[in-house]
Design an enzyme around this catalytic site. Structure first.
Site, mmCIF file in Angstrom:
data_model
loop_
_atom_site.group_PDB
_atom_site.id
_atom_site.type_symbol
_atom_site.label_atom_id
_atom_site.label_comp_id
_atom_site.label_asym_id
_atom_site.label_seq_id
_atom_site.Cartn_x
_atom_site.Cartn_y
_atom_site.Cartn_z
ATOM 1 C CE LYS A 132 -9.718 -3.280 6.308
ATOM 2 N NZ LYS A 132 -8.845 -4.162 5.524
ATOM 3 C CD1 TRP A 143 -2.338 1.717 2.430
ATOM 4 C CD2 TRP A 143 -2.868 1.525 0.262
ATOM 5 N NE1 TRP A 143 -3.359 2.592 2.162
ATOM 6 C CE2 TRP A 143 -3.705 2.493 0.836
ATOM 7 C CE3 TRP A 143 -3.016 1.235 -1.094
ATOM 8 C CZ2 TRP A 143 -4.687 3.184 0.108
ATOM 9 C CZ3 TRP A 143 -3.985 1.927 -1.827
ATOM 10 C CH2 TRP A 143 -4.794 2.886 -1.228
HETATM 11 N N1 NAD Z 1 -1.896 -3.763 0.986
HETATM 12 C C1 NAD Z 1 -3.137 -3.297 0.903
HETATM 13 O O1 NAD Z 1 -3.931 -3.694 0.009
HETATM 14 C C2 NAD Z 1 -3.577 -2.245 1.872
HETATM 15 C C3 NAD Z 1 -4.615 -1.404 1.476
HETATM 16 C C4 NAD Z 1 -5.053 -0.419 2.343
HETATM 17 C C5 NAD Z 1 -4.443 -0.282 3.588
HETATM 18 N N2 NAD Z 1 -3.431 -1.109 3.939
HETATM 19 C C6 NAD Z 1 -2.785 -0.838 5.237
HETATM 20 O O2 NAD Z 1 -1.594 -0.138 4.961
HETATM 21 C C7 NAD Z 1 -0.628 -0.363 6.000
HETATM 22 C C8 NAD Z 1 0.683 -0.718 5.351
HETATM 23 O O3 NAD Z 1 0.571 -1.946 4.702
HETATM 24 P P1 NAD Z 1 1.327 -2.373 3.373
HETATM 25 O O4 NAD Z 1 0.368 -3.232 2.622
HETATM 26 O O5 NAD Z 1 1.899 -1.196 2.673
HETATM 27 O O6 NAD Z 1 2.535 -3.232 3.964
HETATM 28 P P2 NAD Z 1 3.021 -4.692 3.480
HETATM 29 O O7 NAD Z 1 2.361 -5.711 4.315
HETATM 30 O O8 NAD Z 1 2.925 -4.822 2.011
HETATM 31 O O9 NAD Z 1 4.589 -4.653 3.699
HETATM 32 C C9 NAD Z 1 5.269 -4.799 4.861
HETATM 33 C C10 NAD Z 1 6.145 -3.560 5.025
HETATM 34 O O10 NAD Z 1 6.715 -3.586 6.314
HETATM 35 C C11 NAD Z 1 8.076 -3.209 6.184
HETATM 36 N N3 NAD Z 1 8.826 -3.726 7.333
HETATM 37 C C12 NAD Z 1 9.200 -4.983 7.597
HETATM 38 N N4 NAD Z 1 9.879 -5.021 8.768
HETATM 39 C C13 NAD Z 1 9.919 -3.751 9.239
HETATM 40 C C14 NAD Z 1 10.471 -3.138 10.399
HETATM 41 N N5 NAD Z 1 11.087 -3.867 11.334
HETATM 42 N N6 NAD Z 1 10.302 -1.806 10.560
HETATM 43 C C15 NAD Z 1 9.660 -1.059 9.639
HETATM 44 N N7 NAD Z 1 9.112 -1.580 8.509
HETATM 45 C C16 NAD Z 1 9.251 -2.914 8.333
HETATM 46 C C17 NAD Z 1 8.519 -3.801 4.870
HETATM 47 O O11 NAD Z 1 9.668 -3.155 4.400
HETATM 48 C C18 NAD Z 1 7.302 -3.485 4.016
HETATM 49 O O12 NAD Z 1 7.390 -2.202 3.486
HETATM 50 C C19 NAD Z 1 -1.245 -1.450 6.893
HETATM 51 O O13 NAD Z 1 -1.797 -0.835 8.032
HETATM 52 C C20 NAD Z 1 -2.346 -2.055 6.040
HETATM 53 O O14 NAD Z 1 -3.420 -2.573 6.795
HETATM 54 C C21 NAD Z 1 -2.966 -2.084 3.111
HETATM 55 O O1 G3P Z 2 -5.437 -7.146 2.248
HETATM 56 P P1 G3P Z 2 -5.919 -6.652 3.601
HETATM 57 O O2 G3P Z 2 -6.790 -7.636 4.296
HETATM 58 O O3 G3P Z 2 -4.789 -6.119 4.434
HETATM 59 O O4 G3P Z 2 -6.884 -5.429 3.253
HETATM 60 C C1 G3P Z 2 -6.415 -4.488 2.366
HETATM 61 C C2 G3P Z 2 -7.223 -3.218 2.440
HETATM 62 O O5 G3P Z 2 -7.319 -2.764 3.748
HETATM 63 C C3 G3P Z 2 -8.577 -3.361 1.794
HETATM 64 O O6 G3P Z 2 -9.193 -2.098 1.768
#
Ligand code: NAD
Ligand code: G3P
Length: 421
Positions: free
Chosen positions: A279, A25
């Site tokens: 959620k 994200w």
């Molecule tokens: N992926 C989605 O579809 C999505 C969509 C909306 C919101 N989110 C939310 O966005 C937020 C970020 O999620 P994401 O999907 O970008 O992450 P991700 O799960 O894809 O990636 C993990 C991240 O954590 C980092 N990481 C690993 N170890 C670490 C450490 N010790 N210190 C700091 N960083 C470290 C990695 O470098 C990587 O960037 C979360 O709260 C998630 O719920 C995700």
């Molecule tokens: O893939 P999840 O379950 O971390 O959900 C991703 C986003 O939060 C969906 O909006």
């Protein structure tokens, strides 16, 4: 500091944007922001800093980025991103704009930025904030894209509040039905941004704005603000100097809105943050029942009960400032619940865990190549908060998910456990 001329002839500074985080994200949001800073050169510096938790990646021989000279030697992720403009580990196959600079040095990445976008799994935010405290502009403003809540012995807080209070800045929240891989591929979606900054940040009258430095001392005034629960904020905010464009809702709309990413702005920071966190717990339950092969009716029941518990939790612990409509009408609420219970990582991991008879954490390790789901820790955190208050039975779905994760209950018990809901 880059500046542009204004009608009044004085310097007009531009906002510098940093994204703290670069996962699935984080990298997708970086792409959106970099497209918009490029398109709005009057408001923003074009370059967008993206802080990357440095790690080494191996480029396979069949990859178009394979370099004969480097061979199989692991390479730094930041160097690969800056060279090829792709996050090959967390957002493979998506071209990133060349104005994104991947930076492994967190303090350097946030230096001089007026806009900080926090986007990383919630378990890492504490350590990151500790490192940047005292190294950011006092008048920076933040948006938290983190889906989770912070639970301590004192209670439950939103990451937007926690980041804001910890760093002494105002921080809003972004959340929505936003599966990153679809948005990165520029498939249309909506999101909700809750941003309710102090009026001083956007008041255009009288001119100059009240955020102007004191003409004698040069100090930028501090302002009192109301927090997401409607209380006087613990943090005295520093006003954004008036030689920057106003940091109002319009500014954030311009920064985030794309033809494929439609932004709705609201003021309910607590409702938006809580929806995004809770959620994920419901999505695990949806995965459990889907994994048992119970079909769409069972999943719909989980979503209905989950939505009710989300609203109840918001109202009970965050008071009257939380709007029910945020949960029932916004992208951050019901829409995110539906998408997360259909194709989210929490849903998929829970479903596979039931199908294979292994733990959700094991599936996360096997299937997600370093990506992190948030529902497992949020379920535990919410449960410890409810348990400490003797309220577990009032939230049967949240409680059942935590109990199943810890092997205290079976998925087959879900229907009975929900019988009063
Ligand atoms: N992926 C989605 O579809 C999505 C969509 C909306 C919101 N989110 C939310 O966005 C937020 C970020 O999620 P994401 O999907 O970008 O992450 P991700 O799960 O894809 O990636 C993990 C991240 O954590 C980092 N990481 C690993 N170890 C670490 C450490 N010790 N210190 C700091 N960083 C470290 C990695 O470098 C990587 O960037 C979360 O709260 C998630 O719920 C995700
Ligand atoms: O893939 P999840 O379950 O971390 O959900 C991703 C986003 O939060 C969906 O909006």
């Amino acid at each position: 500091m880059a500046s542009a001329p204004t009608l009044g002839g004085g310097p007009q500074k531009k906002h510098k944007v940093t994204i703290v985080g670069s996962g699935n994200w984080g990298s997708t949001i970086a792409k959106i922001l970099a497209e918009n800073t490029r398109a709005n050169a009057d408001l923003f510096e074009e370059e967008v800093q993206m802080w990357v938790f440095e790690e080494e990646v191996s480029i396979p021989k069949d990859s178009k980025y394979y370099d004969e000279a480097a061979g199989d030697k692991p390479q730094k992720l930041t160097e690969v991103i800056n060279k090829h403009h792709e996050n090959v580990k967390y957002l493979p196959g998506i071209a990133l704009p060349s104005n994104i600079v991947a930076n492994p040095d967190i303090r350097d990445a946030v230096k001089g930025s007026t806009i900080l976008i926090f986007n990383l799994p919630h378990q890492f935010i504490g350590n990151v904030c500790k490192q940047i405290n005292g190294h950011i502009l006092p008048y920076a403003r933040g948006i938290s894209c983190i889906k989770g809540v912070n639970v301590t012995d004192d209670g439950v807080s939103l990451f937007s509040e926690w980041i804001g209070d910890g760093l002494g800045i105002y921080c809003g929240a972004l959340s929505g039905a936003n599966l990153a891989r679809e948005i990165a591929a520029e498939k249309w979606s909506e999101t909700t941004i809750a941003y309710d900054p102090p009026a001083m940040d956007y008041s255009r009258a009288p001119t100059p704005r009240t955020g102007s430095p004191n003409p004698t001392t040069g100090e930028i005034p501090e302002i009192q603000h109301t927090d997401a629960r409607g209380r006087a904020s613990k943090t005295k905010l520093t006003a954004v100097p008036s030689d920057y464009p106003p940091l109002d809702q319009d500014c954030f709309r311009t920064l985030f809105h794309r033809p494929y990413f439609h932004v709705q702005l609201v003021s309910d920071v607590a409702g938006v943050s809580l929806s995004g966190a809770l959620k994920n717990v419901v999505a695990l339950a949806a995965g459990f029942v889907d994994g048992r092969g119970w079909g769409d009716n069972a999943k719909a029941a989980i979503m209905r009960i989950g939505l009710m518990e989300m609203v109840k939790f918001g109202k009970e612990f965050f008071g009257e400032t939380v709007q029910t409509a945020t949960f029932t009408e916004s992208s951050a609420g019901v829409a995110d619940l539906i998408t997360s219970c259909s194709g989210g990582r929490n849903f998929r991991c829970a479903k596979i865990s039931v199908e294979k008879g292994i733990s959700v954490q094991e599936v996360e390790k096997q299937e997600l190549n370093g990506q992190k789901i948030q529902g497992t820790t949020t379920a535990e955190e919410v449960n410890s908060f409810l348990k400490a208050r003797g309220l577990e039975s009032e939230y049967p779905l949240f409680t059942a998910v935590n109990d199943i994760l810890h092997g205290k209950r079976q998925v087959d018990e879900i229907p009975n456990l929900m019988s009063d809901s």
